[in-house]
Design a protein around this motif. Structure first.
Motif, PDB file in Angstrom:
ATOM      1  N   ASP A 246     -15.337  46.460   3.782  1.00 49.11           N
ATOM      2  CA  ASP A 246     -14.087  46.463   3.041  1.00 49.11           C
ATOM      3  C   ASP A 246     -13.604  45.072   2.664  1.00 49.11           C
ATOM      4  N   VAL A 247     -14.452  44.021   2.862  1.00 49.01           N
ATOM      5  CA  VAL A 247     -14.051  42.665   2.510  1.00 49.01           C
ATOM      6  C   VAL A 247     -13.799  42.551   1.014  1.00 49.01           C
ATOM      7  N   THR A 248     -14.681  43.124   0.203  1.00 50.63           N
ATOM      8  CA  THR A 248     -14.507  43.083  -1.252  1.00 50.63           C
ATOM      9  C   THR A 248     -13.213  43.747  -1.669  1.00 50.63           C
ATOM     10  N   TYR A 249     -12.909  44.880  -1.030  1.00 49.11           N
ATOM     11  CA  TYR A 249     -11.675  45.587  -1.339  1.00 49.11           C
ATOM     12  C   TYR A 249     -10.467  44.751  -0.950  1.00 49.11           C
TER      13      TYR A 249
ATOM     14  N   LEU B 195      -1.342  33.839   0.392  1.00 51.80           N
ATOM     15  CA  LEU B 195      -2.321  34.856   0.002  1.00 51.80           C
ATOM     16  C   LEU B 195      -3.660  34.219  -0.353  1.00 51.80           C
ATOM     17  N   ARG B 196      -3.595  33.057  -1.021  1.00 48.42           N
ATOM     18  CA  ARG B 196      -4.839  32.387  -1.399  1.00 48.42           C
ATOM     19  C   ARG B 196      -5.593  31.897  -0.157  1.00 48.42           C
ATOM     20  N   ASN B 197      -4.857  31.393   0.827  1.00 54.58           N
ATOM     21  CA  ASN B 197      -5.498  30.959   2.070  1.00 54.58           C
ATOM     22  C   ASN B 197      -6.114  32.143   2.808  1.00 54.58           C
TER      23      ASN B 197
ATOM     24  N   LEU C  82      -5.853  41.279  -2.582  1.00 58.11           N
ATOM     25  CA  LEU C  82      -5.172  39.989  -2.552  1.00 58.11           C
ATOM     26  C   LEU C  82      -5.078  39.383  -3.951  1.00 58.11           C
ATOM     27  N   ASP C  83      -6.151  39.526  -4.738  1.00 57.63           N
ATOM     28  CA  ASP C  83      -6.145  39.023  -6.120  1.00 57.63           C
ATOM     29  C   ASP C  83      -5.029  39.678  -6.930  1.00 57.63           C
ATOM     30  N   GLU C  84      -4.859  40.974  -6.739  1.00 61.48           N
ATOM     31  CA  GLU C  84      -3.832  41.703  -7.477  1.00 61.48           C
ATOM     32  C   GLU C  84      -2.431  41.225  -7.088  1.00 61.48           C
ATOM     33  N   GLN C  85      -2.237  40.995  -5.778  1.00 63.98           N
ATOM     34  CA  GLN C  85      -0.934  40.491  -5.323  1.00 63.98           C
ATOM     35  C   GLN C  85      -0.658  39.099  -5.893  1.00 63.98           C
ATOM     36  N   ILE C  86      -1.696  38.242  -5.876  1.00 59.83           N
ATOM     37  CA  ILE C  86      -1.546  36.885  -6.409  1.00 59.83           C
ATOM     38  C   ILE C  86      -1.228  36.920  -7.899  1.00 59.83           C
ATOM     39  N   LYS C  87      -1.900  37.805  -8.620  1.00 59.47           N
ATOM     40  CA  LYS C  87      -1.686  37.921 -10.067  1.00 59.47           C
ATOM     41  C   LYS C  87      -0.250  38.314 -10.382  1.00 59.47           C
TER      42      LYS C  87
ATOM     43  N   GLN D  14      -5.019  31.201 -15.456  1.00 53.82           N
ATOM     44  CA  GLN D  14      -4.979  32.569 -14.933  1.00 53.82           C
ATOM     45  C   GLN D  14      -5.947  33.475 -15.679  1.00 53.82           C
ATOM     46  N   GLN D  15      -6.151  33.181 -16.963  1.00 49.29           N
ATOM     47  CA  GLN D  15      -7.101  33.971 -17.741  1.00 49.29           C
ATOM     48  C   GLN D  15      -8.547  33.559 -17.473  1.00 49.29           C
ATOM     49  N   GLY D  16      -8.738  32.521 -16.651  1.00 46.45           N
ATOM     50  CA  GLY D  16     -10.087  32.076 -16.298  1.00 46.45           C
ATOM     51  C   GLY D  16     -10.754  31.234 -17.364  1.00 46.45           C
TER      52      GLY D  16
END
Length: 376
Positions: free
Chosen positions: A266-269, A305-307, A274-279, A28-30
């Protein structure tokens, strides 16, 4: 002994669970872990970070370059062995799987897909492919890339194209041949199969022709597709490129405008949201104490969410790739001082995506999305 075995099993499960939690947190920390001793193109610095090995990186670039020029896995393998180049393990012998792994590994663009495999038993060190049993983590820009992302995307597209050469009525797969630029590029309008290059001896008259593979192999329904002289196919390609050259001021800017209008800002947004929700959900998973049931519902939501994010990324990448192809074609046509006088294999590989053979005309599809009909 039964009790001791049971205790050992419990200890193994507990240890395995703790290790998995630690790995998931690092993922998760990459934090990327790679065995660089077997990873062609990279080594590690004193701090354990991946850095490029310039000499090996040239080999990686060569493999990508040769593949996009039309060579297959086997031909690339033989060329590397002929030049005495060592693979990632330091061996002179290459395998076709080595070539494919290099061409499909996202780490060569500086990204990393983590937890592709997972440890089933920490004591026995048994690992299996991760098919959704545990979360995967995609880290962008985790290290310096060797291959530009647009080149990597082209290679993935070409791998898919070569693996699915026919969508025709026959179910037999066709083997890709990179010897000629038109191989795997010419399709039959009747059955959807590819055309094959054949040395033809028709009543003592020798010539080179292209014929529908289903008709030649007779492994499908009778196909009425005509036989096409190779010289005619070459003429069709030249005429199509010249037509695009003459109409470049009208066709390409309009096509580019249409593509740009489809690129949503708005794709980047959306992906960041989605990244925030997954986190958030992954932190909830890490906080789960019951390791035998680590939040199945939460895990399913993470996958959903990842899909969703992957679908957004794929749509954006597709549009960006098409825009890049239009730019490349504009650059090519701008550098072309005059119309072509003869057929060129490299131009064909660079510009043409598909040629469909009709009974009395051809449709040439360029990689930029342009279609041009050539009548006989």
């Amino acid at each position: 002994m039964t009790i001791m075995a049971s205790l050992a099993q419990q200890e193994s499960e507990s240890l395995s669970a703790n290790v998995r939690l630690g790995l998931q947190f690092r993922y998760q920390q990459g934090k990327v872990q790679v065995n660089h001793n077997w990873f062609l193109g990279y080594t590690k610095d004193e701090d354990g970070r991946l850095i490029i090995d310039q000499e090996q990186a040239e080999v990686v670039k060569r493999i990508y370059r040769e593949y996009l020029s039309g060579d297959g896995f086997l031909k690339i393998k033989r060329s590397l062995e002929a030049d005495g180049i060592l693979n990632g393990a330091g061996h002179k012998k290459w395998h076709e799987t080595n070539i494919k792994q290099i061409l499909t590994n996202e780490k060569y663009i500086g990204d990393a897909l983590l937890q592709k495999t997972y440890t089933v038993d920490i004591l026995e060190k048994k690992r299996e492919a991760n098919k959704g049993q545990v979360p995967k983590y995609y880290v962008e820009n985790s290290h310096e890339g060797i291959i530009p992302k647009d080149i990597f995307l082209k290679v993935q597209e070409e791998i898919t194209r070569r693996a699915n050469l026919t969508k025709g009525s026959t179910e037999r797969r066709r083997v890709y041949s990179g010897r000629y630029a038109l191989s795997g590029m010419v399709f039959c309008v009747h059955c959807g199969d590819i055309f094959r290059r054949i040395k033809w001896n028709n009543r003592g008259c020798k010539s080179t022709v292209w014929r529908c593979t289903s008709r030649v192999d007779k492994d499908g329904p009778d196909c009425p597709a005509r036989t096409v002289r190779e010289e005619l196919l070459h003429e069709v390609v030249v005429k199509a490129i010249n037509e695009a050259f003459r109409e470049k001021e009208n066709i390409l800017p309009l096509l580019r405008e249409n593509i740009e209008s489809s690129l949503t800002e708005d794709v980047t947004y959306q992906m960041a949201a989605l990244d925030e929700q997954i986190k958030v959900i992954q932190h909830e998973l890490l906080a789960t104490t019951d390791m035998k049931n680590p939040g199945d519902d939460l895990g399913m939501e993470v996958r959903r969410l990842r899909n969703e994010k992957q679908a957004l990324r794929a749509e954006e990448a597709s549009n960006q790739d098409l825009k890049l192809r239009v730019d490349e074609m504009m650059t090519f046509l701008d550098c072309l001082s005059s119309e072509l006088n003869e057929y060129d294999e490299q131009y064909t590989r660079t510009l043409i995506d598909k040629i469909t053979v009709y009974d009395d005309y051809f449709v040439v599809e360029f990689k930029s999305g342009i279609e041009i009909q050539i009548d006989e």
